[in-house]
Each structure stands twice: as C-alpha cells, then as structure tokens.
Design a protein around this motif. Structure first.
Motif, PDB file in Angstrom:
ATOM      1  N   VAL A  70       0.870  -1.167   0.000  1.00 26.82           N
ATOM      2  CA  VAL A  70       0.000   0.000   0.000  1.00 26.82           C
ATOM      3  C   VAL A  70       0.911   1.222   0.000  1.00 26.82           C
ATOM      4  CG1 VAL A  70      -1.760   1.311   1.251  1.00 26.82           C
ATOM      5  CG2 VAL A  70      -1.818  -1.191   1.286  1.00 26.82           C
ATOM      6  N   ARG A  71       0.615   2.175  -0.861  1.00 26.99           N
ATOM      7  CA  ARG A  71       1.357   3.443  -0.905  1.00 26.99           C
ATOM      8  C   ARG A  71       0.391   4.569  -0.593  1.00 26.99           C
ATOM      9  NH1 ARG A  71       6.304   3.819  -4.222  1.00 26.99           N
ATOM     10  NH2 ARG A  71       7.054   1.689  -4.445  1.00 26.99           N
ATOM     11  N   ILE A  72       0.835   5.486   0.262  1.00 27.06           N
ATOM     12  CA  ILE A  72       0.006   6.621   0.670  1.00 27.06           C
ATOM     13  C   ILE A  72       0.777   7.893   0.324  1.00 27.06           C
ATOM     14  CG2 ILE A  72      -1.166   7.754   2.577  1.00 27.06           C
ATOM     15  CD1 ILE A  72      -1.157   4.990   4.001  1.00 27.06           C
ATOM     16  N   TYR A  73       0.241   8.653  -0.616  1.00 29.48           N
ATOM     17  CA  TYR A  73       0.881   9.883  -1.067  1.00 29.48           C
ATOM     18  C   TYR A  73       0.117  11.085  -0.514  1.00 29.48           C
ATOM     19  CZ  TYR A  73       3.139   6.877  -4.536  1.00 29.48           C
ATOM     20  OH  TYR A  73       3.864   5.900  -5.164  1.00 29.48           O
ATOM     21  N   PRO A  74       0.788  11.975   0.192  1.00 33.30           N
ATOM     22  CA  PRO A  74       0.099  13.178   0.652  1.00 33.30           C
ATOM     23  C   PRO A  74      -0.228  14.089  -0.531  1.00 33.30           C
ATOM     24  CG  PRO A  74       2.429  13.289   1.207  1.00 33.30           C
ATOM     25  CD  PRO A  74       2.193  11.942   0.588  1.00 33.30           C
ATOM     26  N   LEU A  75      -1.385  14.707  -0.464  1.00 38.13           N
ATOM     27  CA  LEU A  75      -1.809  15.662  -1.498  1.00 38.13           C
ATOM     28  C   LEU A  75      -1.863  17.054  -0.880  1.00 38.13           C
ATOM     29  CD1 LEU A  75      -4.746  13.606  -3.041  1.00 38.13           C
ATOM     30  CD2 LEU A  75      -2.420  13.836  -3.934  1.00 38.13           C
ATOM     31  N   ARG A  76      -1.301  18.004  -1.564  1.00 38.43           N
ATOM     32  CA  ARG A  76      -1.345  19.380  -1.076  1.00 38.43           C
ATOM     33  C   ARG A  76      -2.700  19.984  -1.433  1.00 38.43           C
ATOM     34  NH1 ARG A  76       2.605  23.082  -0.804  1.00 38.43           N
ATOM     35  NH2 ARG A  76       1.747  24.081  -2.638  1.00 38.43           N
ATOM     36  N   VAL A  77      -3.375  20.524  -0.446  1.00 39.00           N
ATOM     37  CA  VAL A  77      -4.707  21.084  -0.648  1.00 39.00           C
ATOM     38  C   VAL A  77      -4.720  22.150  -1.749  1.00 39.00           C
ATOM     39  CG1 VAL A  77      -6.583  22.372   0.444  1.00 39.00           C
ATOM     40  CG2 VAL A  77      -5.505  20.474   1.659  1.00 39.00           C
ATOM     41  N   PRO A  78      -3.728  23.060  -1.812  1.00 39.29           N
ATOM     42  CA  PRO A  78      -3.780  24.065  -2.891  1.00 39.29           C
ATOM     43  C   PRO A  78      -3.714  23.461  -4.298  1.00 39.29           C
ATOM     44  CG  PRO A  78      -2.187  24.708  -1.214  1.00 39.29           C
ATOM     45  CD  PRO A  78      -2.615  23.309  -0.898  1.00 39.29           C
ATOM     46  N   ASP A  79      -3.203  22.239  -4.407  1.00 38.76           N
ATOM     47  CA  ASP A  79      -3.069  21.619  -5.720  1.00 38.76           C
ATOM     48  C   ASP A  79      -4.264  20.752  -6.110  1.00 38.76           C
ATOM     49  OD1 ASP A  79      -0.585  22.778  -6.044  1.00 38.76           O
ATOM     50  OD2 ASP A  79       0.478  21.053  -5.207  1.00 38.76           O
ATOM     51  N   LEU A  80      -5.192  20.520  -5.193  1.00 40.86           N
ATOM     52  CA  LEU A  80      -6.305  19.616  -5.492  1.00 40.86           C
ATOM     53  C   LEU A  80      -7.171  20.106  -6.646  1.00 40.86           C
ATOM     54  CD1 LEU A  80      -7.415  18.478  -1.936  1.00 40.86           C
ATOM     55  CD2 LEU A  80      -6.113  17.196  -3.635  1.00 40.86           C
ATOM     56  N   ASP A  81      -7.299  21.418  -6.789  1.00 32.77           N
ATOM     57  CA  ASP A  81      -8.119  21.925  -7.890  1.00 32.77           C
ATOM     58  C   ASP A  81      -7.370  21.916  -9.223  1.00 32.77           C
ATOM     59  OD1 ASP A  81      -6.364  23.993  -7.340  1.00 32.77           O
ATOM     60  OD2 ASP A  81      -7.879  25.563  -7.446  1.00 32.77           O
ATOM     61  N   LYS A  82      -6.110  21.452  -9.210  1.00 29.35           N
ATOM     62  CA  LYS A  82      -5.310  21.391 -10.433  1.00 29.35           C
ATOM     63  C   LYS A  82      -5.217  19.972 -10.988  1.00 29.35           C
ATOM     64  CE  LYS A  82      -2.542  25.178  -8.715  1.00 29.35           C
ATOM     65  NZ  LYS A  82      -1.296  25.521  -8.074  1.00 29.35           N
ATOM     66  N   VAL A  83      -5.952  19.045 -10.412  1.00 31.59           N
ATOM     67  CA  VAL A  83      -5.927  17.664 -10.875  1.00 31.59           C
ATOM     68  C   VAL A  83      -6.479  17.600 -12.293  1.00 31.59           C
ATOM     69  CG1 VAL A  83      -6.876  15.350 -10.517  1.00 31.59           C
ATOM     70  CG2 VAL A  83      -6.111  16.714  -8.557  1.00 31.59           C
ATOM     71  N   THR A  84      -5.778  16.902 -13.158  1.00 28.61           N
ATOM     72  CA  THR A  84      -6.219  16.707 -14.530  1.00 28.61           C
ATOM     73  C   THR A  84      -6.706  15.283 -14.686  1.00 28.61           C
ATOM     74  OG1 THR A  84      -4.589  18.298 -15.343  1.00 28.61           O
ATOM     75  CG2 THR A  84      -5.498  16.732 -16.950  1.00 28.61           C
ATOM     76  N   VAL A  85      -7.922  15.111 -15.171  1.00 29.07           N
ATOM     77  CA  VAL A  85      -8.493  13.797 -15.426  1.00 29.07           C
ATOM     78  C   VAL A  85      -8.718  13.691 -16.923  1.00 29.07           C
ATOM     79  CG1 VAL A  85     -10.430  12.248 -14.992  1.00 29.07           C
ATOM     80  CG2 VAL A  85      -9.605  13.763 -13.169  1.00 29.07           C
ATOM     81  N   LEU A  86      -8.121  12.691 -17.529  1.00 28.69           N
ATOM     82  CA  LEU A  86      -8.277  12.465 -18.962  1.00 28.69           C
ATOM     83  C   LEU A  86      -9.172  11.254 -19.160  1.00 28.69           C
ATOM     84  CD1 LEU A  86      -4.539  12.934 -19.950  1.00 28.69           C
ATOM     85  CD2 LEU A  86      -6.352  14.650 -20.004  1.00 28.69           C
ATOM     86  N   GLY A  87     -10.197  11.391 -19.947  1.00 29.35           N
ATOM     87  CA  GLY A  87     -11.133  10.294 -20.181  1.00 29.35           C
ATOM     88  C   GLY A  87     -12.381  10.464 -19.332  1.00 29.35           C
ATOM     89  N   ASN A  88     -13.459   9.828 -19.792  1.00 27.35           N
ATOM     90  CA  ASN A  88     -14.751   9.982 -19.136  1.00 27.35           C
ATOM     91  C   ASN A  88     -15.216   8.740 -18.392  1.00 27.35           C
ATOM     92  OD1 ASN A  88     -15.226  12.622 -20.010  1.00 27.35           O
ATOM     93  ND2 ASN A  88     -15.764  11.871 -22.037  1.00 27.35           N
ATOM     94  N   ARG A  89     -14.395   7.705 -18.358  1.00 25.96           N
ATOM     95  CA  ARG A  89     -14.820   6.467 -17.711  1.00 25.96           C
ATOM     96  C   ARG A  89     -15.104   6.720 -16.241  1.00 25.96           C
ATOM     97  NH1 ARG A  89     -11.939   1.016 -16.284  1.00 25.96           N
ATOM     98  NH2 ARG A  89     -13.795  -0.279 -16.266  1.00 25.96           N
ATOM     99  N   ARG A  90     -16.217   6.214 -15.793  1.00 23.21           N
ATOM    100  CA  ARG A  90     -16.629   6.369 -14.398  1.00 23.21           C
ATOM    101  C   ARG A  90     -16.635   5.012 -13.725  1.00 23.21           C
ATOM    102  NH1 ARG A  90     -15.831  11.427 -14.109  1.00 23.21           N
ATOM    103  NH2 ARG A  90     -17.247  12.778 -15.182  1.00 23.21           N
TER     104      ARG A  90
END
Length: 100
Positions: A70-90
């Motif tokens: 299991v890998r746990i990566y911290p995410l910086r809150v200021p960067d959360l709105d910069k996430v890029t999602v490619l593709g529409n699969r849900r």
C-alpha cells in the motif's frame, strides 16, 4: 502559525493486494475515507494525526507484509483543484464513505 488539529488532510492511497479477500477488505476500509478513483486507488481525507494513524494501523492489520503493498501519497490542498483527469470512464462509487 500552527496547524489546526481538525484540518482535513488528503492522501492518494494506491494498493496492490495479492489475495481477493484481503483486497476487498482494504477496499472496504478505504471506502470509509473517500471515493475510489481507480480500481486500486482511493482519495482519502483524514482529520488530524490520530485519524491518519487509525488509517495506517487498519491497513497494516489487513495486508500481508511480504505479499502486498500500500502506498500513501500526501496531497497538497492548494493543488487539489489542479488535478487533470483524462477520459470519461466512471467507476461505480459507493455512497457510504465518510470523512473523519
């Protein structure tokens, strides 16, 4: 300036679990912390160090040290709105997660 003890912190949790039953248990545990964003990846939100310790302790109790990871990566809150999602699969998302 100290950190607020109840500020949510966000993590990307990825796992590779060899056994189907353990994989399901890890998935069930993580679904309580946030949405599944890929089959073996969750976005987890925890409040404070105690909640983070509870998460990691729970994961340690479910995995086999020599077979799983299991890998746990911290995410910086200021960067959360910069996430890029490619593709529409849900993915089918469970509605039973909660934020600690």
């Amino acid at each position: 300036m100290g950190t607020h003890p109840h500020r949510r912190r966000f993590y990307l949790v990825c796992y590779d679990i060899a056994d189907d039953d353990r994989r399901e248990e890890v998935s069930d545990l993580l679904s309580g912390y946030g949405p599944r964003v890929q089959y073996s990846v969750f976005e987890a939100a925890v409040t404070g160090p105690e909640a983070y310790e509870e998460l990691t302790r729970g994961l340690r109790g479910l995995i086999e040290q020599d077979e799983d990871q299991v890998r746990i990566y911290p995410l910086r809150v200021p960067d959360l709105d910069k996430v890029t999602v490619l593709g529409n699969r849900r993915l089918e998302e469970r509605d039973d997660f909660w934020i600690l």
